[in-house]
Design a protein around this motif. Structure first.
Motif, PDB file in Angstrom:
ATOM      1  N   CYS A 169       0.806  -1.222   0.000  1.00 39.07           N
ATOM      2  CA  CYS A 169       0.000   0.000   0.000  1.00 39.07           C
ATOM      3  C   CYS A 169       0.834   1.265   0.000  1.00 39.07           C
ATOM      4  N   GLY A 170       2.090   1.147   0.117  1.00 39.62           N
ATOM      5  CA  GLY A 170       2.934   2.331   0.145  1.00 39.62           C
ATOM      6  C   GLY A 170       2.975   3.020   1.493  1.00 39.62           C
ATOM      7  N   LEU A 171       2.518   2.345   2.559  1.00 43.07           N
ATOM      8  CA  LEU A 171       2.566   2.928   3.900  1.00 43.07           C
ATOM      9  C   LEU A 171       3.900   2.667   4.599  1.00 43.07           C
ATOM     10  N   LEU A 172       4.693   1.752   4.097  1.00 46.68           N
ATOM     11  CA  LEU A 172       6.003   1.435   4.659  1.00 46.68           C
ATOM     12  C   LEU A 172       7.069   1.682   3.614  1.00 46.68           C
ATOM     13  N   THR A 173       8.266   1.927   4.099  1.00 45.45           N
ATOM     14  CA  THR A 173       9.419   2.105   3.229  1.00 45.45           C
ATOM     15  C   THR A 173      10.615   1.411   3.856  1.00 45.45           C
ATOM     16  N   PRO A 174      11.488   0.766   3.086  1.00 46.98           N
ATOM     17  CA  PRO A 174      12.649   0.079   3.674  1.00 46.98           C
ATOM     18  C   PRO A 174      13.728   1.061   4.115  1.00 46.98           C
ATOM     19  N   VAL A 175      14.284   0.799   5.272  1.00 51.56           N
ATOM     20  CA  VAL A 175      15.394   1.581   5.828  1.00 51.56           C
ATOM     21  C   VAL A 175      16.414   0.586   6.348  1.00 51.56           C
ATOM     22  N   GLY A 176      17.455   0.346   5.583  1.00 45.18           N
ATOM     23  CA  GLY A 176      18.447  -0.631   5.996  1.00 45.18           C
ATOM     24  C   GLY A 176      17.863  -2.024   5.989  1.00 45.18           C
ATOM     25  N   THR A 177      17.924  -2.682   7.149  1.00 46.85           N
ATOM     26  CA  THR A 177      17.403  -4.045   7.283  1.00 46.85           C
ATOM     27  C   THR A 177      16.019  -4.077   7.905  1.00 46.85           C
ATOM     28  N   ARG A 178      15.332  -2.971   7.963  1.00 45.63           N
ATOM     29  CA  ARG A 178      14.025  -2.917   8.618  1.00 45.63           C
ATOM     30  C   ARG A 178      13.091  -2.046   7.800  1.00 45.63           C
ATOM     31  N   TYR A 179      11.884  -1.840   8.331  1.00 45.54           N
ATOM     32  CA  TYR A 179      10.882  -1.021   7.667  1.00 45.54           C
ATOM     33  C   TYR A 179      10.392   0.051   8.640  1.00 45.54           C
ATOM     34  N   ARG A 180      10.086   1.177   8.042  1.00 50.44           N
ATOM     35  CA  ARG A 180       9.514   2.295   8.786  1.00 50.44           C
ATOM     36  C   ARG A 180       8.281   2.813   8.061  1.00 50.44           C
ATOM     37  N   LEU A 181       7.497   3.593   8.774  1.00 56.20           N
ATOM     38  CA  LEU A 181       6.378   4.257   8.130  1.00 56.20           C
ATOM     39  C   LEU A 181       6.902   5.269   7.127  1.00 56.20           C
ATOM     40  N   ALA A 182       6.238   5.354   6.000  1.00 51.69           N
ATOM     41  CA  ALA A 182       6.667   6.264   4.948  1.00 51.69           C
ATOM     42  C   ALA A 182       6.531   7.709   5.414  1.00 51.69           C
ATOM     43  N   ALA A 183       7.134   8.603   4.662  1.00 54.86           N
ATOM     44  CA  ALA A 183       7.135  10.017   5.031  1.00 54.86           C
ATOM     45  C   ALA A 183       5.709  10.556   5.073  1.00 54.86           C
ATOM     46  N   GLY A 184       5.338  11.168   6.185  1.00 49.98           N
ATOM     47  CA  GLY A 184       4.025  11.770   6.349  1.00 49.98           C
ATOM     48  C   GLY A 184       2.942  10.836   6.827  1.00 49.98           C
ATOM     49  N   VAL A 185       3.173   9.520   6.837  1.00 52.22           N
ATOM     50  CA  VAL A 185       2.133   8.571   7.216  1.00 52.22           C
ATOM     51  C   VAL A 185       1.860   8.622   8.718  1.00 52.22           C
ATOM     52  N   ALA A 186       2.884   8.718   9.541  1.00 50.74           N
ATOM     53  CA  ALA A 186       2.688   8.740  10.989  1.00 50.74           C
ATOM     54  C   ALA A 186       1.860   9.951  11.409  1.00 50.74           C
ATOM     55  N   ARG A 187       2.138  11.099  10.838  1.00 49.54           N
ATOM     56  CA  ARG A 187       1.357  12.293  11.196  1.00 49.54           C
ATOM     57  C   ARG A 187      -0.097  12.151  10.774  1.00 49.54           C
ATOM     58  N   GLN A 188      -0.356  11.606   9.601  1.00 50.84           N
ATOM     59  CA  GLN A 188      -1.729  11.425   9.140  1.00 50.84           C
ATOM     60  C   GLN A 188      -2.490  10.415   9.996  1.00 50.84           C
ATOM     61  N   LEU A 189      -1.838   9.363  10.432  1.00 50.80           N
ATOM     62  CA  LEU A 189      -2.517   8.360  11.254  1.00 50.80           C
ATOM     63  C   LEU A 189      -2.782   8.885  12.675  1.00 50.80           C
ATOM     64  N   GLU A 190      -1.843   9.662  13.226  1.00 52.26           N
ATOM     65  CA  GLU A 190      -2.060  10.195  14.566  1.00 52.26           C
ATOM     66  C   GLU A 190      -3.214  11.189  14.612  1.00 52.26           C
ATOM     67  N   GLU A 191      -3.457  11.861  13.504  1.00 55.34           N
ATOM     68  CA  GLU A 191      -4.554  12.819  13.468  1.00 55.34           C
ATOM     69  C   GLU A 191      -5.920  12.137  13.519  1.00 55.34           C
ATOM     70  N   VAL A 192      -5.983  10.884  13.144  1.00 51.51           N
ATOM     71  CA  VAL A 192      -7.265  10.164  13.142  1.00 51.51           C
ATOM     72  C   VAL A 192      -7.375   9.182  14.303  1.00 51.51           C
ATOM     73  N   GLY A 193      -6.469   9.265  15.295  1.00 49.03           N
ATOM     74  CA  GLY A 193      -6.630   8.493  16.515  1.00 49.03           C
ATOM     75  C   GLY A 193      -5.766   7.262  16.651  1.00 49.03           C
ATOM     76  N   TYR A 194      -4.826   7.021  15.747  1.00 50.37           N
ATOM     77  CA  TYR A 194      -3.967   5.839  15.872  1.00 50.37           C
ATOM     78  C   TYR A 194      -2.920   5.985  16.981  1.00 50.37           C
ATOM     79  N   GLY A 195      -2.721   7.186  17.475  1.00 48.28           N
ATOM     80  CA  GLY A 195      -1.748   7.375  18.538  1.00 48.28           C
ATOM     81  C   GLY A 195      -2.357   7.498  19.917  1.00 48.28           C
ATOM     82  N   ASP A 196      -3.665   7.216  20.051  1.00 51.25           N
ATOM     83  CA  ASP A 196      -4.308   7.356  21.362  1.00 51.25           C
ATOM     84  C   ASP A 196      -3.853   6.286  22.341  1.00 51.25           C
ATOM     85  N   THR A 197      -3.507   5.133  21.858  1.00 51.51           N
ATOM     86  CA  THR A 197      -3.067   4.029  22.727  1.00 51.51           C
ATOM     87  C   THR A 197      -1.550   3.844  22.671  1.00 51.51           C
TER      88      THR A 197
END
Length: 845
Positions: A385-413
């Motif tokens: 879906c393009g929500l993750l991007t590879p960084v070295g040997t691991r994966y991170r959230l793509a640029a801007g995805v964390a901010r968009q998800l926190e605005e809709v309540g994904y960071g409440d827990t």
């Protein structure tokens, strides 16, 4: 990770660190999973042998002679290929991911390959989502045979200093297991590396980047960075290549490849508007392709789905629902819409990633963290879906995805998710079956969980993860976890754990030659363990502290003292504030080198030692040594001993007393001269008159002493001759040259019973009273008694004591001739020659 299912919280506690290092029986269902031997690892860190002990703390000692590691050998092509494959992101379970083509990057790729082939370093600058990592993969395939050491892939994410990058480069090229070289050896080894280094996600610039490139002059760098990264310095000579967005045709081609079918006219128009809003970033069209695929699934547009009758157990409804195209705003920020259409396990993984600051744990941890045995497939779903991007040997959230998800309540827990992740990692990192390299690959997620957990979970995680980071040679993560653990232990009141963390910080600082930091941390740890009566920990801390003291002493001994060579004949003059004098270190050398001092200094010292002052002020000034400024051409260069050291002599007069001061005024005069005089200007001195030799000066002193003895003998003889009875001539004035003594004044005569007067040398000066005036008592002396009327028993011809009066000067004794004219009937004139000692005037009667 299926073994983690069905376990309670008590089975997740790390107990492997406290178990004895001995073989144990297989674990039973009622025993903890980590009930195994303590993981003790031996390393070589610079000149030390380090033993990572998770029980009492790491032990460090110097390398014994003969145990130094040999020079490391470079890896061959097969070993480099295997390590490069291991450094790439892991293969995800589930269906194979779609291979995205590299669109419209042929020109940039050819230019980068051409510059790297010439040995030039290039900085590839582009915004997040512009396809920098994909372009680096294409360049790596073309540069495989350009350098003798091949292509090295490194990740600069979170690296602000070049130290860890140099260690990573060293570990990639050289075969050095369980060895972390010191700084000097590291710089010597990486200087010999000739490779094409692809450094992705660069976050440093300026002087730090210059230091990295100076340390590896034989390497050509391809640096991928964002525009907000600090630019390199002007002296770095790095080529700049900017990576922009794609054109409209390329964006449509990329979108069709992601959807897997041709686009409709409505979708093509929507893609054109999206390209204008997103400036043609490839990441936005990867996410847009995922939105169109989800829309097709919801609209059941596939022909195969239309032929089949929906089943009873399928989630999709029987009646088709038409889903329209996303709006332009949803296409520019698609994270919320994409997350709402993925599986529940994928959404749970997104919540964990938001709680860990964008870091997604390895897919093997997701079943334990989510509670679903098939949650490991969520990573492939989110990556498509393009929500993750590879960084070295691991994966991170793509640029801007964390901010968009926190605005809709994904960071409440976030706090609950971070605490769950911290407890899971505390169990996992302490498990005996987990190798340190695997823990190092999960370092960012572990550190993120440590930062968001409560103090109890943070202390537990830091206590188990720190030995693993140390054994894996990932020492930047080791230091970060130790500092976080020390702070959490202080807040939780765990004194024993706090002492452990400070001990480890001291050992780490000692390995990195930061002696001041090592001393502070070890002393803190020893104090805390002393309060707990922890004998084993205190002994380990004192051993490490002894090494710190030895290093400090060795550093002070190795540092050579400042030495001064003989000045050249044409050397410039020194500053007028100080004079440099070469002083031998031994008394014999000091005596031998004394005549070799510059004439200006030698003459000043000899003059001050031989000149006699006329009064007390002159005597005080004679004992004062003044050092004039050094003239440019005062004397030719003289040879100075190799043991001569530099001594700075101030120009301020220093009073040199031969006797110890006994009064407060003398002490004050020594410390603070009342009338310091500036140094006299140096006048040209005649070079023909050399300084007198010590033997000649001794002869002059002996001759002066003999002359004084002759004068004293003559005085005694004169006094003896004057005592004889001789009558004056009968008539007429006569002048006699015979020394005579005038008659004593009856007012100052002593009686026969009075004590004899003190010698004139030690007696204080007293004035002779006038006739008819009483003698005033002298301060500090008893008053003179009244003369007795009894006849004196003193012979008439004996010489009475002569009164002593104060002398205005302290000059040497000189004979004084006194003419006394006494009116008498016979008109006799008497000339008396009297010799008085120094400081005593002659009296005429």
């Amino acid at each position: 990770m299926d073994r983690t299912q069905g376990r309670t919280e008590q089975h997740e506690q790390p107990t492997g660190g406290s178990a004895p290092a001995a073989p144990t029986a297989p674990a039973t269902p009622g025993t903890p999973a980590a009930a195994g031997p303590a993981r003790v690892v031996s390393l070589t860190a610079g000149g030390f042998a380090l033993t990572v002990n998770p029980v009492d703390g790491s032990e460090i000692e110097p390398l014994r002679p003969g145990t130094e590691p040999a020079l490391p050998a470079k890896r061959d092509a097969a070993a480099r290929a295997a390590r490069t494959a291991a450094a790439r992101p892991p293969v995800l379970p589930g269906p194979a991911a779609l291979v995205r083509p590299l669109q419209a990057r042929e020109e940039e790729r050819e230019r980068l390959v051409r510059l790297l082939g010439r040995g030039r370093s290039v900085r590839l600058t582009g915004p997040s989502g512009s396809g920098r990592s994909a372009l680096l993969d294409a360049v790596a395939d073309r540069c495989a045979g350009l350098a003798p050491d091949g292509v090295v892939r490194l990740s600069g994410f979170g690296q602000q200093q070049p130290g860890e990058l140099l260690h990573a480069l060293y570990a990639t090229v050289y075969e050095a297991e369980r060895e972390r070289p010191g700084r000097i050896e590291l710089l010597a080894r990486v200087r010999e590396i000739g490779a094409v280094v692809l450094l992705d996600d660069l976050e440093m610039g300026g002087t730090a980047l210059d230091e990295l490139m100076r340390a590896t002059p034989e390497c050509a760098y391809l640096l991928a960075a964002t525009p907000d990264t600090r630019a390199p310095s002007d002296d770095s000579h790095i080529e700049e290549v900017f990576l922009g967005g794609l054109g409209k045709a390329d964006c449509l081609e990329l979108l069709e490849a992601g959807v897997g079918r041709p686009l409709t006219d409505e979708e093509s128009a929507w893609a054109g508007d999206l390209r204008f809003a997103s400036e043609g970033l490839p990441l936005r069209f990867v996410q847009a392709a995922a939105l169109l695929r989800q829309r097709d699934e919801l609209n059941h547009s596939d022909e195969d789905d239309e032929e089949e009758e929906p089943g009873v157990f399928e989630e999709r409804p029987r009646d088709a629902v038409h889903v329209p195209l996303p709006t332009l705003a949803e296409g520019a920020a698609p994270a919320e819409l994409l997350a709402s259409r993925v599986s529940e396990s994928a959404r749970a993984a997104l919540r964990i990633a938001c709680a860990l600051g964008g870091e997604l744990p390895h897919h093997a941890h997701l079943p334990a963290l989510v509670g679903d045995t098939h949650a490991d497939t969520a990573v492939a779903e989110l990556l498509a879906c393009g929500l993750l991007t590879p960084v070295g040997t691991r994966y991170r959230l793509a640029a801007g995805v964390a901010r968009q998800l926190e605005e809709v309540g994904y960071g409440d827990t976030a706090s609950e998710e971070a605490r769950t992740a911290a407890r899971h990692y505390a169990w996992w990192t302490g498990h005996a079956s987990v190798v340190p390299e695997r823990v190092a690959a999960e370092a960012d997620a572990v550190l993120a969980a440590l930062a968001g957990a409560d103090v109890v979970a943070a202390v537990l995680l830091a206590r188990t993860a720190a030995p693993a980071f140390a054994a894996s040679l990932h020492w930047e993560a080791w230091e970060r976890v130790l500092r976080s653990g020390a702070e959490a232990a202080r807040k939780a009141g765990e004194v024993a754990e706090q002492a452990y963390f400070h001990h480890e910080l001291g050992v780490l600082a000692l390995c990195e030659e930061r002696l001041d930091r090592a001393r502070a941390e070890l002393e803190t740890s020893i104090g805390l363990r002393g309060a707990l009566a922890d004998k084993r920990g205190t002994v380990a801390g004192r051993r490490a502290l002894a090494l710190v003291v030895d290093r400090e002493t060795a550093g002070a001994a190795v540092s050579p003292p400042l030495r001064l060579e003989a000045p050249a004949p044409g050397a410039p003059a020194a500053a007028p504030e100080a004079v440099t004098v070469a002083t031998p270190t031994t008394p014999a050398e000091r005596g031998a080198a004394a005549p070799r001092v510059a004439p200006s200094t030698a003459s000043t010292a000899s003059t001050a030692s031989t000149a006699s002052a006329p009064d007390s002020r002159a005597a005080s000034e004679a004992s004062t040594t003044r050092v004039p400024p050094v003239a440019p051409a005062a004397a030719p260069a003289v040879a100075v001993s190799a043991e001569a050291v530099t001594r700075m002599t101030p120009v301020v007069p220093v009073t040199a007393r031969s006797e110890t001061p006994t009064t407060l005024s003398e002490v004050f005069e020594d410390a603070f001269p009342l009338d310091p005089k500036p140094a006299p200007p140096t006048a040209p001195r005649p070079t023909a008159a050399p300084a007198p030799a010590p033997g000649r000066r001794r002869l002059v002193l002996l001759a002066g002493a003999g002359a004084l003895a002759v004068v004293a003998l003559g005085t005694v003889v004169s006094l003896a001759l004057s005592s004889s009875d001789s009558g004056p001539p009968a008539q007429g004035p006569a002048v006699t040259s015979t020394p005579t003594v005038t008659a004593p004044d009856p007012t100052v005569a002593n009686s026969g019973n009075d004590p004899a007067p003190e010698p004139p040398v030690s007696a204080p000066p007293t004035a002779t009273p006038e006739p008819g005036q009483s003698a005033a008592p002298t301060p500090g002396r008893s008053p003179v008694r009244t003369p007795s009327r009894r006849p004196s028993s003193t012979p008439p011809n004996s010489a009475p004591p002569t009164a002593v009066s104060p002398s205005p000067t302290g000059a040497q004794p000189t004979p004084t001739v006194t003419e006394t004219v006494t009116p008498s009937p016979s008109a006799t004139t008497t000339q008396t020659g009297t010799t008085t000692p120094a400081g005593s005037p002659a009296t005429g009667g």
